[in-house]
Design a protein around this motif. Sequence first.
Motif, PDB file in Angstrom:
ATOM      1  N   PRO A 120      39.091  33.785  46.752  1.00  0.00           N
ATOM      2  CA  PRO A 120      38.414  35.061  46.946  1.00  0.00           C
ATOM      3  C   PRO A 120      38.175  35.785  45.636  1.00  0.00           C
ATOM      4  O   PRO A 120      38.963  35.679  44.715  1.00  0.00           O
ATOM      5  CB  PRO A 120      39.399  35.844  47.809  1.00  0.00           C
ATOM      6  N   GLN A 121      37.072  36.489  45.570  1.00  0.00           N
ATOM      7  CA  GLN A 121      36.839  37.367  44.437  1.00  0.00           C
ATOM      8  C   GLN A 121      37.210  38.757  44.938  1.00  0.00           C
ATOM      9  O   GLN A 121      36.883  39.128  46.047  1.00  0.00           O
ATOM     10  CB  GLN A 121      35.387  37.294  43.997  1.00  0.00           C
ATOM     11  N   SER A 122      37.901  39.496  44.115  1.00  0.00           N
ATOM     12  CA  SER A 122      38.424  40.778  44.542  1.00  0.00           C
ATOM     13  C   SER A 122      38.177  41.834  43.482  1.00  0.00           C
ATOM     14  O   SER A 122      38.267  41.559  42.289  1.00  0.00           O
ATOM     15  CB  SER A 122      39.932  40.636  44.789  1.00  0.00           C
ATOM     16  N   ALA A 123      37.920  43.037  43.926  1.00  0.00           N
ATOM     17  CA  ALA A 123      37.741  44.160  43.003  1.00  0.00           C
ATOM     18  C   ALA A 123      39.040  44.501  42.292  1.00  0.00           C
ATOM     19  O   ALA A 123      39.039  45.216  41.303  1.00  0.00           O
ATOM     20  CB  ALA A 123      37.241  45.379  43.782  1.00  0.00           C
ATOM     21  N   TYR A 124      40.160  43.978  42.770  1.00  0.00           N
ATOM     22  CA  TYR A 124      41.469  44.281  42.187  1.00  0.00           C
ATOM     23  C   TYR A 124      41.894  43.267  41.126  1.00  0.00           C
ATOM     24  O   TYR A 124      42.887  43.471  40.442  1.00  0.00           O
ATOM     25  CB  TYR A 124      42.520  44.370  43.296  1.00  0.00           C
ATOM     26  N   ILE A 125      41.151  42.203  40.978  1.00  0.00           N
ATOM     27  CA  ILE A 125      41.453  41.188  39.969  1.00  0.00           C
ATOM     28  C   ILE A 125      40.683  41.527  38.702  1.00  0.00           C
ATOM     29  O   ILE A 125      39.474  41.744  38.747  1.00  0.00           O
ATOM     30  CB  ILE A 125      41.061  39.780  40.447  1.00  0.00           C
ATOM     31  N   VAL A 126      41.390  41.563  37.579  1.00  0.00           N
ATOM     32  CA  VAL A 126      40.727  41.802  36.296  1.00  0.00           C
ATOM     33  C   VAL A 126      40.595  40.483  35.554  1.00  0.00           C
ATOM     34  O   VAL A 126      41.422  39.587  35.699  1.00  0.00           O
ATOM     35  CB  VAL A 126      41.473  42.860  35.437  1.00  0.00           C
ATOM     36  N   ASP A 127      39.530  40.368  34.773  1.00  0.00           N
ATOM     37  CA  ASP A 127      39.233  39.130  34.056  1.00  0.00           C
ATOM     38  C   ASP A 127      40.050  38.953  32.780  1.00  0.00           C
ATOM     39  O   ASP A 127      40.283  37.841  32.345  1.00  0.00           O
ATOM     40  CB  ASP A 127      37.750  39.061  33.687  1.00  0.00           C
ATOM     41  N   LEU A 128      40.445  40.063  32.167  1.00  0.00           N
ATOM     42  CA  LEU A 128      41.192  40.003  30.917  1.00  0.00           C
ATOM     43  C   LEU A 128      42.617  40.478  31.143  1.00  0.00           C
ATOM     44  O   LEU A 128      42.842  41.507  31.790  1.00  0.00           O
ATOM     45  CB  LEU A 128      40.536  40.877  29.848  1.00  0.00           C
ATOM     46  N   GLU A 129      43.556  39.736  30.572  1.00  0.00           N
ATOM     47  CA  GLU A 129      44.962  40.108  30.704  1.00  0.00           C
ATOM     48  C   GLU A 129      45.226  41.411  29.954  1.00  0.00           C
ATOM     49  O   GLU A 129      44.903  41.534  28.767  1.00  0.00           O
ATOM     50  CB  GLU A 129      45.860  39.001  30.159  1.00  0.00           C
ATOM     51  N   PRO A 130      45.806  42.400  30.622  1.00  0.00           N
ATOM     52  CA  PRO A 130      46.142  43.653  29.938  1.00  0.00           C
ATOM     53  C   PRO A 130      47.140  43.387  28.807  1.00  0.00           C
ATOM     54  O   PRO A 130      48.024  42.552  28.933  1.00  0.00           O
ATOM     55  CB  PRO A 130      46.794  44.499  31.041  1.00  0.00           C
ATOM     56  N   THR A 131      46.984  44.113  27.716  1.00  0.00           N
ATOM     57  CA  THR A 131      47.885  43.937  26.579  1.00  0.00           C
ATOM     58  C   THR A 131      49.113  44.824  26.739  1.00  0.00           C
ATOM     59  O   THR A 131      49.105  45.794  27.491  1.00  0.00           O
ATOM     60  CB  THR A 131      47.184  44.293  25.250  1.00  0.00           C
ATOM     61  N   GLY A 132      50.151  44.477  26.016  1.00  0.00           N
ATOM     62  CA  GLY A 132      51.357  45.293  26.002  1.00  0.00           C
ATOM     63  C   GLY A 132      52.223  45.183  27.233  1.00  0.00           C
ATOM     64  O   GLY A 132      53.031  46.077  27.500  1.00  0.00           O
ATOM     65  N   ALA A 133      52.086  44.090  27.981  1.00  0.00           N
ATOM     66  CA  ALA A 133      52.896  43.933  29.196  1.00  0.00           C
ATOM     67  C   ALA A 133      54.363  43.743  28.834  1.00  0.00           C
ATOM     68  O   ALA A 133      54.696  43.008  27.915  1.00  0.00           O
ATOM     69  CB  ALA A 133      52.400  42.742  30.010  1.00  0.00           C
ATOM     70  N   MET A 134      55.216  44.426  29.581  1.00  0.00           N
ATOM     71  CA  MET A 134      56.645  44.246  29.385  1.00  0.00           C
ATOM     72  C   MET A 134      57.231  43.542  30.600  1.00  0.00           C
ATOM     73  O   MET A 134      56.716  43.672  31.707  1.00  0.00           O
ATOM     74  CB  MET A 134      57.337  45.579  29.115  1.00  0.00           C
ATOM     75  N   PRO A 135      58.277  42.750  30.380  1.00  0.00           N
ATOM     76  CA  PRO A 135      58.923  42.070  31.504  1.00  0.00           C
ATOM     77  C   PRO A 135      59.522  43.092  32.472  1.00  0.00           C
ATOM     78  O   PRO A 135      59.854  44.226  32.077  1.00  0.00           O
ATOM     79  CB  PRO A 135      60.016  41.233  30.845  1.00  0.00           C
ATOM     80  N   VAL A 136      59.693  42.700  33.700  1.00  0.00           N
ATOM     81  CA  VAL A 136      60.161  43.598  34.752  1.00  0.00           C
ATOM     82  C   VAL A 136      61.497  44.250  34.395  1.00  0.00           C
ATOM     83  O   VAL A 136      61.679  45.457  34.576  1.00  0.00           O
ATOM     84  CB  VAL A 136      60.272  42.847  36.101  1.00  0.00           C
ATOM     85  N   SER A 179      39.424  35.245  37.786  1.00  0.00           N
ATOM     86  CA  SER A 179      40.570  34.495  37.284  1.00  0.00           C
ATOM     87  C   SER A 179      41.687  34.627  38.299  1.00  0.00           C
ATOM     88  O   SER A 179      42.320  35.656  38.397  1.00  0.00           O
ATOM     89  CB  SER A 179      41.036  35.077  35.947  1.00  0.00           C
ATOM     90  N   VAL A 180      41.931  33.591  39.055  1.00  0.00           N
ATOM     91  CA  VAL A 180      42.942  33.683  40.094  1.00  0.00           C
ATOM     92  C   VAL A 180      43.959  32.564  40.017  1.00  0.00           C
ATOM     93  O   VAL A 180      44.438  32.073  41.021  1.00  0.00           O
ATOM     94  CB  VAL A 180      42.318  33.733  41.504  1.00  0.00           C
ATOM     95  N   GLY A 181      44.334  32.164  38.847  1.00  0.00           N
ATOM     96  CA  GLY A 181      45.417  31.198  38.719  1.00  0.00           C
ATOM     97  C   GLY A 181      45.037  29.818  39.182  1.00  0.00           C
ATOM     98  O   GLY A 181      43.943  29.331  38.949  1.00  0.00           O
ATOM     99  N   ASP A 182      45.966  29.196  39.897  1.00  0.00           N
ATOM    100  CA  ASP A 182      45.801  27.795  40.264  1.00  0.00           C
ATOM    101  C   ASP A 182      45.263  27.631  41.672  1.00  0.00           C
ATOM    102  O   ASP A 182      45.638  26.724  42.381  1.00  0.00           O
ATOM    103  CB  ASP A 182      47.129  27.051  40.100  1.00  0.00           C
ATOM    104  N   THR A 183      44.358  28.505  42.075  1.00  0.00           N
ATOM    105  CA  THR A 183      43.780  28.399  43.396  1.00  0.00           C
ATOM    106  C   THR A 183      42.510  27.570  43.333  1.00  0.00           C
ATOM    107  O   THR A 183      41.995  27.276  42.270  1.00  0.00           O
ATOM    108  CB  THR A 183      43.458  29.800  43.953  1.00  0.00           C
ATOM    109  N   ASP A 184      41.990  27.218  44.500  1.00  0.00           N
ATOM    110  CA  ASP A 184      40.802  26.373  44.530  1.00  0.00           C
ATOM    111  C   ASP A 184      39.556  27.159  44.179  1.00  0.00           C
ATOM    112  O   ASP A 184      39.576  28.372  44.078  1.00  0.00           O
ATOM    113  CB  ASP A 184      40.674  25.723  45.921  1.00  0.00           C
ATOM    114  N   ALA A 185      38.449  26.433  44.004  1.00  0.00           N
ATOM    115  CA  ALA A 185      37.194  27.045  43.566  1.00  0.00           C
ATOM    116  C   ALA A 185      36.658  28.038  44.592  1.00  0.00           C
ATOM    117  O   ALA A 185      35.884  28.906  44.254  1.00  0.00           O
ATOM    118  CB  ALA A 185      36.149  25.962  43.304  1.00  0.00           C
TER     119      ALA A 185
END
Length: 178
Positions: free
Chosen positions: A40-56, A31-37
Motif C-alpha cells: 500500500p501507498q500511504s500518506a503516512y509513509i515518508v520517502d526520506l529517513e528523518p535525521t537525528g533519530a534516537m533509539p527508544v 518505501s515500505v521495507g521488505d514488502t511486495d511490489a
Amino acid sequence: MKMFLSRSVGMCVAAALVVASGCQKSSDVASVGDTDAGAPQSAYIVDLEPTGAMPVGEAREKSEDGQEVTLVGLIGGSSEPFVDGLAAFTIVDPKVPYCAADEGCPTPWDYCCHTDQVADNIATIKIVDESGSPVAQDARELLGVKELSTVVIKGKAKRDDQGNLSVATSEVFVRPGA
C-alpha cells in the motif's frame, strides 16, 4: 506466419510496457521495507529517513511530554505488538536483541529471551491524522510493515504517570530490508 508475427508484436508491446512502467520517479514509489511490489501507498509513509533519530531507550530517558521527537526501533515488544483496528504498535530499541531463530522461539518479536530489557526500551507509536485523531486502520496494511520491521518515526511525545512513552505521529519511514 501471420500468427507468429502477431505473437511477436504482442510480446514486444508487452515488454515495452514492462520497461516503461519500471521507470517511475523514486518519489512516486513508497518505501515500505521488505514488502511486495503491491504494497500500500500511504500518506503516512515518508520517502526520506528523518535525521537525528534516537533509539527508544534514549528517548525514554530524555524526552518530555509534548516534545517533538524522532525515534528508531523495531516493531515488537510483545507477542501481539499491533493494536487491532488502529494504526498503533509498539517498538523496541534496536540494541535489545530479539530471540534468535536457533532458540526455537515462534515469536521472536516478543523478546521473550530478554524480557528484562524491554520495559526500559519500548514505546507505543500511534499514527494520527491531521486533526490528531488515531487512524482507524491496521498499521500492517496502512504502512506495509510486520513484526521486527525497523521504523523511524517523527512525532510528539506523550508521557504517562509511570514514565511510559507514546508518540503520536503522521510520519513513518520504514527501513528497506528491515
